[in-house]
Design a protein around this motif. Structure first.
Motif, PDB file in Angstrom:
ATOM      1  N   ASN A  35       0.900  -1.139  -0.065  1.00  0.00           N
ATOM      2  CA  ASN A  35       0.490   0.150   0.240  1.00  0.00           C
ATOM      3  C   ASN A  35       0.932   1.085  -0.142  1.00  0.00           C
ATOM      4  OD1 ASN A  35      -2.506  -1.245  -0.200  1.00  0.00           O
ATOM      5  ND2 ASN A  35      -1.792  -1.972   2.486  1.00  0.00           N
ATOM      6  N   SER A  66     -11.843   9.416   0.981  1.00  0.00           N
ATOM      7  CA  SER A  66     -11.585   8.092   0.950  1.00  0.00           C
ATOM      8  C   SER A  66     -11.102   7.244   2.514  1.00  0.00           C
ATOM      9  CB  SER A  66     -11.656   7.749  -1.022  1.00  0.00           C
ATOM     10  OG  SER A  66     -10.207   7.374  -0.339  1.00  0.00           O
ATOM     11  N   PHE A  67     -10.203   7.713   2.772  1.00  0.00           N
ATOM     12  CA  PHE A  67      -9.399   7.260   4.116  1.00  0.00           C
ATOM     13  C   PHE A  67     -10.881   7.481   4.889  1.00  0.00           C
ATOM     14  CE2 PHE A  67      -7.058   7.513   7.744  1.00  0.00           C
ATOM     15  CZ  PHE A  67      -6.540   5.692   7.498  1.00  0.00           C
ATOM     16  N   PHE A  70     -13.725   5.161   5.110  1.00  0.00           N
ATOM     17  CA  PHE A  70     -13.662   3.969   4.835  1.00  0.00           C
ATOM     18  C   PHE A  70     -12.579   3.338   5.776  1.00  0.00           C
ATOM     19  CE2 PHE A  70     -14.340   4.313   0.157  1.00  0.00           C
ATOM     20  CZ  PHE A  70     -15.212   3.453   0.195  1.00  0.00           C
ATOM     21  N   ALA A  71     -12.582   4.659   6.834  1.00  0.00           N
ATOM     22  CA  ALA A  71     -11.581   4.628   8.221  1.00  0.00           C
ATOM     23  C   ALA A  71     -13.060   3.984   8.806  1.00  0.00           C
ATOM     24  CB  ALA A  71     -10.776   4.631   8.164  1.00  0.00           C
ATOM     25  N   PHE A  74     -14.219   0.659   8.866  1.00  0.00           N
ATOM     26  CA  PHE A  74     -12.818  -0.768   9.389  1.00  0.00           C
ATOM     27  C   PHE A  74     -13.690  -0.327  10.697  1.00  0.00           C
ATOM     28  CE2 PHE A  74      -9.298  -0.893  12.023  1.00  0.00           C
ATOM     29  CZ  PHE A  74      -9.413  -1.917  11.949  1.00  0.00           C
ATOM     30  N   MET A  79     -14.916  -3.440   7.434  1.00  0.00           N
ATOM     31  CA  MET A  79     -14.029  -3.086   6.411  1.00  0.00           C
ATOM     32  C   MET A  79     -12.172  -4.005   6.931  1.00  0.00           C
ATOM     33  SD  MET A  79     -13.305  -0.728   3.394  1.00  0.00           S
ATOM     34  CE  MET A  79     -13.560  -1.295   1.369  1.00  0.00           C
ATOM     35  N   GLY A  81      -8.135  -3.434   7.300  1.00  0.00           N
ATOM     36  CA  GLY A  81      -7.122  -1.864   7.045  1.00  0.00           C
ATOM     37  C   GLY A  81      -6.771  -1.839   6.472  1.00  0.00           C
ATOM     38  N   ASP A  83      -7.386  -3.334   3.493  1.00  0.00           N
ATOM     39  CA  ASP A  83      -8.319  -2.660   2.287  1.00  0.00           C
ATOM     40  C   ASP A  83      -8.834  -1.355   2.363  1.00  0.00           C
ATOM     41  OD1 ASP A  83      -8.538  -5.499   1.712  1.00  0.00           O
ATOM     42  OD2 ASP A  83     -10.815  -5.393   2.924  1.00  0.00           O
ATOM     43  N   VAL A  84      -8.640  -0.895   3.399  1.00  0.00           N
ATOM     44  CA  VAL A  84      -8.609   0.793   3.416  1.00  0.00           C
ATOM     45  C   VAL A  84      -7.472   1.538   3.182  1.00  0.00           C
ATOM     46  CG1 VAL A  84      -9.200   2.990   5.434  1.00  0.00           C
ATOM     47  CG2 VAL A  84      -9.990   0.607   5.721  1.00  0.00           C
ATOM     48  N   LYS A  85      -6.953   1.492   3.475  1.00  0.00           N
ATOM     49  CA  LYS A  85      -5.256   1.505   3.153  1.00  0.00           C
ATOM     50  C   LYS A  85      -4.928   1.062   1.628  1.00  0.00           C
ATOM     51  CE  LYS A  85      -3.542  -0.007   6.158  1.00  0.00           C
ATOM     52  NZ  LYS A  85      -2.235  -1.131   7.540  1.00  0.00           N
ATOM     53  N   SER A  88      -7.526   4.278  -0.688  1.00  0.00           N
ATOM     54  CA  SER A  88      -6.694   5.189  -0.310  1.00  0.00           C
ATOM     55  C   SER A  88      -5.395   5.312  -1.162  1.00  0.00           C
ATOM     56  CB  SER A  88      -6.701   5.506   0.723  1.00  0.00           C
ATOM     57  OG  SER A  88      -7.922   5.561   1.744  1.00  0.00           O
TER      58      SER A  88
END
Length: 161
Positions: A35, A66-67, A70-71, A74, A79, A81, A83-85, A88
């Motif tokens: 990532n 988006s971070f 989506f955080a 998480f 979701m 972590g 995937d979030v990174k 982003s």
């Protein structure tokens, strides 16, 4: 040479997304180094593709937004972590309007992926909570965007002959 470097970076991103798919399937984990590499290479892509400061600002803003969104996903357990990174970092590469489409494609692919995993989980009578490798949907949507946005023959089918 300018175009070769840009396509080289896009090729590297495609390979990184494929690596994310494989590692998420195998280990249900997307490594931080992968990532970080995607995120760190984005400014090279911005420079190589001739993006201006306004466009770069949009890329950074979309990635930060988006971070945050989506955080939150998480934090409530929807979701992973990695995937979030990954999502982003991918936002740093994909133009904002295309990134909105990536989110839609990712959600649709993720829904299908979740349904398939749930059926498999039920059919094999597993007791533990299923872990969906959502990196497949994220990476697949990213690859779709790269193919749709940056590969000239796919943008104009008439070029294929």
């Amino acid at each position: 040479m300018h175009g070769v470097f840009t396509y080289g970076l896009l090729g590297a991103l495609a390979i990184a997304l494929l690596v994310a798919i494989v590692t998420d399937i195998r280990h249900r984990h997307i490594d931080n180094w992968l990532n970080a590499g995607i995120a760190i290479a984005a400014p090279l892509f911005w420079l190589a593709s001739g993006m201006g400061l306004t466009d770069i600002g949009w890329q950074i803003g979309i990635a930060a937004g988006s971070f945050l969104v989506f955080a939150l996903m998480f934090a409530i357990g929807w979701m992973g972590g990695g995937d979030v990174k990954l999502l982003s970092a991918l936002a740093l590469w994909i133009q904002p309007l295309w990134f909105a489409q990536v989110i839609v494609v990712m959600a649709l692919a993720g829904g299908v992926l979740t349904a398939v995993y749930m059926v498999w989980h039920f059919a094999t009578r597993r007791e533990e909570r299923p872990e969906i490798p959502y990196g497949i949907a994220i990476s697949g949507a990213g690859l779709w965007a790269l193919a749709s946005q940056y590969i000239p023959p796919l943008q104009n089918p008439g070029l294929l002959g």
